[in-house]
Design a protein around this motif. Structure first.
Motif, PDB file in Angstrom:
ATOM      1  N   GLY A 204      50.892  54.859  42.746  1.00  0.00           N
ATOM      2  CA  GLY A 204      50.388  53.751  41.933  1.00  0.00           C
ATOM      3  C   GLY A 204      50.112  52.520  42.767  1.00  0.00           C
ATOM      4  O   GLY A 204      49.115  51.816  42.556  1.00  0.00           O
ATOM      5  N   LEU A 205      50.986  52.243  43.740  1.00  0.00           N
ATOM      6  CA  LEU A 205      50.735  51.117  44.638  1.00  0.00           C
ATOM      7  C   LEU A 205      49.471  51.352  45.444  1.00  0.00           C
ATOM      8  O   LEU A 205      48.674  50.431  45.654  1.00  0.00           O
ATOM      9  CB  LEU A 205      51.927  50.897  45.569  1.00  0.00           C
ATOM     10  N   GLY A 206      49.267  52.586  45.890  1.00  0.00           N
ATOM     11  CA  GLY A 206      48.039  52.906  46.617  1.00  0.00           C
ATOM     12  C   GLY A 206      46.807  52.628  45.785  1.00  0.00           C
ATOM     13  O   GLY A 206      45.802  52.097  46.287  1.00  0.00           O
ATOM     14  N   LEU A 207      46.856  52.960  44.492  1.00  0.00           N
ATOM     15  CA  LEU A 207      45.714  52.696  43.615  1.00  0.00           C
ATOM     16  C   LEU A 207      45.481  51.199  43.455  1.00  0.00           C
ATOM     17  O   LEU A 207      44.332  50.742  43.441  1.00  0.00           O
ATOM     18  CB  LEU A 207      45.950  53.340  42.246  1.00  0.00           C
ATOM     19  N   VAL A 208      46.551  50.415  43.335  1.00  0.00           N
ATOM     20  CA  VAL A 208      46.400  48.961  43.245  1.00  0.00           C
ATOM     21  C   VAL A 208      45.719  48.422  44.503  1.00  0.00           C
ATOM     22  O   VAL A 208      44.845  47.552  44.429  1.00  0.00           O
ATOM     23  CB  VAL A 208      47.769  48.282  43.035  1.00  0.00           C
ATOM     24  N   VAL A 209      46.103  48.938  45.672  1.00  0.00           N
ATOM     25  CA  VAL A 209      45.461  48.529  46.926  1.00  0.00           C
ATOM     26  C   VAL A 209      43.962  48.809  46.872  1.00  0.00           C
ATOM     27  O   VAL A 209      43.133  47.986  47.287  1.00  0.00           O
ATOM     28  CB  VAL A 209      46.119  49.255  48.122  1.00  0.00           C
ATOM     29  N   ILE A 210      43.595  49.965  46.343  1.00  0.00           N
ATOM     30  CA  ILE A 210      42.182  50.365  46.281  1.00  0.00           C
ATOM     31  C   ILE A 210      41.408  49.491  45.296  1.00  0.00           C
ATOM     32  O   ILE A 210      40.268  49.070  45.575  1.00  0.00           O
ATOM     33  CB  ILE A 210      42.092  51.862  45.904  1.00  0.00           C
ATOM     34  N   LEU A 211      42.011  49.196  44.151  1.00  0.00           N
ATOM     35  CA  LEU A 211      41.325  48.329  43.182  1.00  0.00           C
ATOM     36  C   LEU A 211      41.262  46.890  43.683  1.00  0.00           C
ATOM     37  O   LEU A 211      40.272  46.181  43.431  1.00  0.00           O
ATOM     38  CB  LEU A 211      42.034  48.408  41.834  1.00  0.00           C
ATOM     39  N   ASP A 212      42.299  46.448  44.379  1.00  0.00           N
ATOM     40  CA  ASP A 212      42.245  45.109  44.979  1.00  0.00           C
ATOM     41  C   ASP A 212      41.119  45.029  46.010  1.00  0.00           C
ATOM     42  O   ASP A 212      40.471  43.985  46.173  1.00  0.00           O
ATOM     43  CB  ASP A 212      43.577  44.764  45.640  1.00  0.00           C
ATOM     44  N   ALA A 213      40.894  46.119  46.733  1.00  0.00           N
ATOM     45  CA  ALA A 213      39.793  46.156  47.700  1.00  0.00           C
ATOM     46  C   ALA A 213      38.449  46.007  46.995  1.00  0.00           C
ATOM     47  O   ALA A 213      37.521  45.374  47.520  1.00  0.00           O
ATOM     48  CB  ALA A 213      39.838  47.463  48.488  1.00  0.00           C
ATOM     49  N   LEU A 214      38.328  46.559  45.782  1.00  0.00           N
ATOM     50  CA  LEU A 214      37.089  46.408  45.022  1.00  0.00           C
ATOM     51  C   LEU A 214      36.908  44.960  44.583  1.00  0.00           C
ATOM     52  O   LEU A 214      35.792  44.421  44.617  1.00  0.00           O
ATOM     53  CB  LEU A 214      37.109  47.340  43.811  1.00  0.00           C
ATOM     54  N   VAL A 215      38.008  44.316  44.176  1.00  0.00           N
ATOM     55  CA  VAL A 215      37.934  42.893  43.820  1.00  0.00           C
ATOM     56  C   VAL A 215      37.459  42.083  45.025  1.00  0.00           C
ATOM     57  O   VAL A 215      36.592  41.206  44.897  1.00  0.00           O
ATOM     58  CB  VAL A 215      39.308  42.382  43.346  1.00  0.00           C
ATOM     59  N   GLU A 216      38.018  42.362  46.196  1.00  0.00           N
ATOM     60  CA  GLU A 216      37.623  41.638  47.400  1.00  0.00           C
ATOM     61  C   GLU A 216      36.156  41.869  47.728  1.00  0.00           C
ATOM     62  O   GLU A 216      35.437  40.952  48.151  1.00  0.00           O
ATOM     63  CB  GLU A 216      38.505  42.061  48.579  1.00  0.00           C
ATOM     64  N   THR A 217      35.681  43.095  47.531  1.00  0.00           N
ATOM     65  CA  THR A 217      34.281  43.410  47.820  1.00  0.00           C
ATOM     66  C   THR A 217      33.338  42.662  46.890  1.00  0.00           C
ATOM     67  O   THR A 217      32.298  42.160  47.314  1.00  0.00           O
ATOM     68  CB  THR A 217      34.050  44.926  47.678  1.00  0.00           C
ATOM     69  N   VAL A 218      33.719  42.563  45.617  1.00  0.00           N
ATOM     70  CA  VAL A 218      32.844  41.927  44.631  1.00  0.00           C
ATOM     71  C   VAL A 218      32.920  40.408  44.695  1.00  0.00           C
ATOM     72  O   VAL A 218      31.901  39.717  44.612  1.00  0.00           O
ATOM     73  CB  VAL A 218      33.203  42.423  43.210  1.00  0.00           C
ATOM     74  N   THR A 219      34.132  39.863  44.864  1.00  0.00           N
ATOM     75  CA  THR A 219      34.303  38.404  44.776  1.00  0.00           C
ATOM     76  C   THR A 219      34.398  37.718  46.135  1.00  0.00           C
ATOM     77  O   THR A 219      34.210  36.508  46.231  1.00  0.00           O
ATOM     78  CB  THR A 219      35.582  38.061  43.999  1.00  0.00           C
ATOM     79  N   GLY A 220      34.732  38.472  47.187  1.00  0.00           N
ATOM     80  CA  GLY A 220      34.910  37.873  48.494  1.00  0.00           C
ATOM     81  C   GLY A 220      36.336  37.461  48.784  1.00  0.00           C
ATOM     82  O   GLY A 220      36.641  37.019  49.892  1.00  0.00           O
ATOM     83  N   TYR A 221      37.227  37.611  47.803  1.00  0.00           N
ATOM     84  CA  TYR A 221      38.619  37.204  47.989  1.00  0.00           C
ATOM     85  C   TYR A 221      39.554  38.301  47.500  1.00  0.00           C
ATOM     86  O   TYR A 221      39.366  38.858  46.413  1.00  0.00           O
ATOM     87  CB  TYR A 221      38.906  35.905  47.216  1.00  0.00           C
ATOM     88  N   ALA A 222      40.584  38.579  48.300  1.00  0.00           N
ATOM     89  CA  ALA A 222      41.583  39.566  47.912  1.00  0.00           C
ATOM     90  C   ALA A 222      42.576  38.940  46.941  1.00  0.00           C
ATOM     91  O   ALA A 222      42.991  37.798  47.139  1.00  0.00           O
ATOM     92  CB  ALA A 222      42.313  40.092  49.141  1.00  0.00           C
ATOM     93  N   PRO A 223      42.977  39.651  45.894  1.00  0.00           N
ATOM     94  CA  PRO A 223      43.963  39.102  44.947  1.00  0.00           C
ATOM     95  C   PRO A 223      45.304  38.871  45.644  1.00  0.00           C
ATOM     96  O   PRO A 223      45.676  39.595  46.558  1.00  0.00           O
ATOM     97  CB  PRO A 223      44.092  40.203  43.885  1.00  0.00           C
ATOM     98  N   GLU A 224      46.025  37.853  45.191  1.00  0.00           N
ATOM     99  CA  GLU A 224      47.377  37.606  45.686  1.00  0.00           C
ATOM    100  C   GLU A 224      48.364  38.224  44.707  1.00  0.00           C
ATOM    101  O   GLU A 224      48.335  37.929  43.517  1.00  0.00           O
ATOM    102  CB  GLU A 224      47.636  36.109  45.826  1.00  0.00           C
ATOM    103  N   ARG A 225      49.223  39.090  45.223  1.00  0.00           N
ATOM    104  CA  ARG A 225      50.173  39.805  44.375  1.00  0.00           C
ATOM    105  C   ARG A 225      51.598  39.349  44.662  1.00  0.00           C
ATOM    106  O   ARG A 225      51.971  39.133  45.822  1.00  0.00           O
ATOM    107  CB  ARG A 225      50.085  41.317  44.633  1.00  0.00           C
TER     108      ARG A 225
END
Length: 573
Positions: A204-225
């Motif tokens: 599940g953590l691996g999936l969060v990393v992958i979805l966070d990477a999509l956020v970074e790709t779309v917005t330019g910024y990685a989410p802070e967790r």
């Protein structure tokens, strides 16, 4: 705007669609994120087998996916890139988690291909992609379990589906990632082995990393967790560094091998294979690429394998690797057969380090005490006032290690500890219960713990430290009662040495000071004081001041332990 142009610059503008170039970039950001979190994910790996390889498998699978994109032209759209990622992930899937990741990527491919704009990933395509990814992942796992990567994925897909119809791609990717992170935090409450180990699901953590990477790709910024519940001592590796798994040990459950292979077969043969592998072992995961390498209408395939050129990736944990391979041969043409022996890998790991890795498991009440033990590298079973033998056994198994030293701290009677030890040893574990009747004795023991010593020497040193620590506790009488030293009234301060009342005083602070004086009468150099949840800081300061004023050569240290019953607990060394 559309993401993709300017591949070498950082994206600072919000994107509403993702093209082929941006999808490639997302895949590379996924690899970087998995590299950074690889060791952390490995350490969280306690289910289905605590073999500490989930991060390694996810990373290897994603690298295989990216490798397949090299065959796609630079100008090709999102559909072509997504199909290549799915094809590469299925063919290079490693482990249970890697097989499920391949279906996440296959879901993305299918969602993009079926969208109105197959060259671009937009909001509608993302909704479909996550929906398909969930369906494919659920279909791949023979026995889906709550509290796993599939649960996290399903939560994200539902949240995106429930979002406003006109929600932007930026809003949707953030919703997916944030919901996945929230779902991940709940996994210890959904799967007992995670709760006992005090960790979230590794996949599940691996999936969060992958979805966070999509956020970074779309917005330019990685989410802070915010930091997640993890085992003490873990941490990510620097990007590009080799990922390691220092506590690689198989939880013996009769399944000694992990078998993976690719098979070309039809629907009926695969269903027969799935049933046969279910008889031979567990953790059966069978996934297909859906014929994504075919540029025809493979996206219309429902996952059953009817499309031409379908390749299936097969995963199983079993006791008879040969039988698992024979079952695959009966289904179709095999390739890329991989067999891992859990026990052999564990032995090799132990041989490299010169001794078998082991865990220290402490039964602890109070947030402050939990933090103290975590800082010393111990795994913690939170008692919340009481635990059951079943919870302790699950926590021992949840450590993922064959050798476990347990600091019970008076949580269970001796006969229950003996029973738990017998059950744990039935799993071919070496379990040692150290003689700690209190939290302060356990702190003395963990202070001398040395993982580089052989187990028997370490257990002796820790036992000696615990046994040499005299301890007492201060409580408030809740009712009138007859004790060894007289009758107490409600509200009196009660001083106990071990489990016997030796001091009664209407003044709680005076009771604490008298108690310390009695215990220090036999000498000592260090007094460790743990303040309970209901104790004031002033109580600890006054008792510590009394110690230093009456015994100048004695050091007193005060920690906020947070235990519910004792106002304070102290140990003298």
């Amino acid at each position: 705007m559309r993401v993709g142009a300017g591949e070498d610059r950082r994206v600072l503008e919000v994107a509403e669609t993702v093209d082929g170039l941006a999808l490639r970039r997302w895949a590379r950001v996924c690899i970087a994120g998995l590299e950074n979190h690889c060791d952390e994910i490995n350490y969280l790996n306690v289910f289905p087998v605590p073999d500490a390889d989930t991060g390694t498998n996810l990373l290897a699978t994603m690298r295989s996916a990216v490798g397949a994109v090299e065959s796609v032209g630079e100008g090709d759209g999102a559909a072509a890139v997504a199909k290549a990622l799915a094809r590469g992930a299925v063919s290079g899937a490693r482990g249970n988690s890697g097989a499920i990741l391949s279906q996440v990527l296959r879901g993305f491919a299918r969602g993009i291909v079926e969208s109105a704009t197959p060259d671009l990933l937009g909001g509608a395509g993302l909704r479909s992609a996550l929906r398909y990814a969930t369906d494919l992942a659920l279909a791949a796992v023979s026995v889906p379990m709550a509290g796993t990567i599939v649960t996290v994925l399903e939560s994200a897909a539902r949240a995106v589906d429930a979002a406003e119809p006109n929600a932007s791609l930026t809003e949707l990717v953030r919703t997916a990632a944030d919901t996945a992170a929230e779902a991940l935090s709940r996994t210890p409450t959904q799967l007992d082995v995670l709760g006992a180990a005090g960790v979230v699901d590794a996949g599940g953590l691996g999936l969060v990393v992958i979805l966070d990477a999509l956020v970074e790709t779309v917005t330019g910024y990685a989410p802070e967790r915010a930091p997640l519940s993890t085992r003490p001592g873990e941490g990510g590796t620097e990007a590009g560094n080799r990922c390691s798994a220092p506590h690689l040990v198989h939880e013996v459950s009769g399944q000694d091998y992990e078998v993976m292979y690719l098979v070309a077969a039809d629907d009926g043969s695969i269903e027969t294979l799935r049933a046969r592998l279910g008889e031979l072992g567990d953790s059966v995961v069978i996934v297909s690429d859906g014929g994504v390498e075919d540029d025809g209408d493979s996206a219309s395939d429902d996952g059953g394998g009817a499309a031409a050129g379908v390749t299936w990736s097969v995963h199983v944990h079993c006791a008879d690797a040969g039988a698992a391979i024979e079952a695959g041969l009966a289904a179709g043409r095999l390739s890329d057969v991989r067999i891992t022996c859990f026990v052999l890998d564990a032995s090799r790991s132990a041989a490299v380090s010169g001794h078998a890795p082991r865990a220290v498991l402490a039964v602890v009440e109070g947030e402050g005490s939990v933090e103290l033990f975590a800082q010393e590298g111990a795994q913690v079973l939170r008692s919340y006032g009481a635990i059951t033998p079943t919870q302790l056994l699950a926590a021992i198994r949840g450590t993922g290690l064959r050798e476990v030293m347990v600091l019970p701290n008076g949580a269970l009677p001796a006969q229950d500890l003996v029973a738990v030890g017998a059950q744990a040893r039935g799993d071919d574990r070496e379990v040692v219960f150290l003689p700690s009747s209190s939290t302060v004795q356990a702190l003395a023991a963990i202070a001398v713990h040395d993982p580089d010593r052989i187990g028997v020497d370490d257990a002796f040193a820790m036992s000696e430290a615990a046994a040499a620590t005299r301890w007492g506790s201060l409580r408030i009488a809740g009712e009138r009662a007859l004790t060894y030293v007289g009758t107490c009234e409600p509200g009196d301060g009660l001083g106990l040495v071990g489990h016997e009342v030796v001091v009664i005083d209407p003044d709680v602070v005076a009771a604490g000071c008298r108690l310390v004086e009695l215990v220090l009468g036999a000498g000592g150099e260090l007094v460790t004081i743990l303040l309970g949840a209901k104790a004031t800081d002033d109580l600890g300061e006054r008792v510590a001041a009394y110690i230093t004023s009456r015994h100048p050569g004695v050091e007193a240290v005060v920690y906020r332990g947070g235990q519910s019953r004792d106002l304070l607990q102290f140990g003298v060394e």
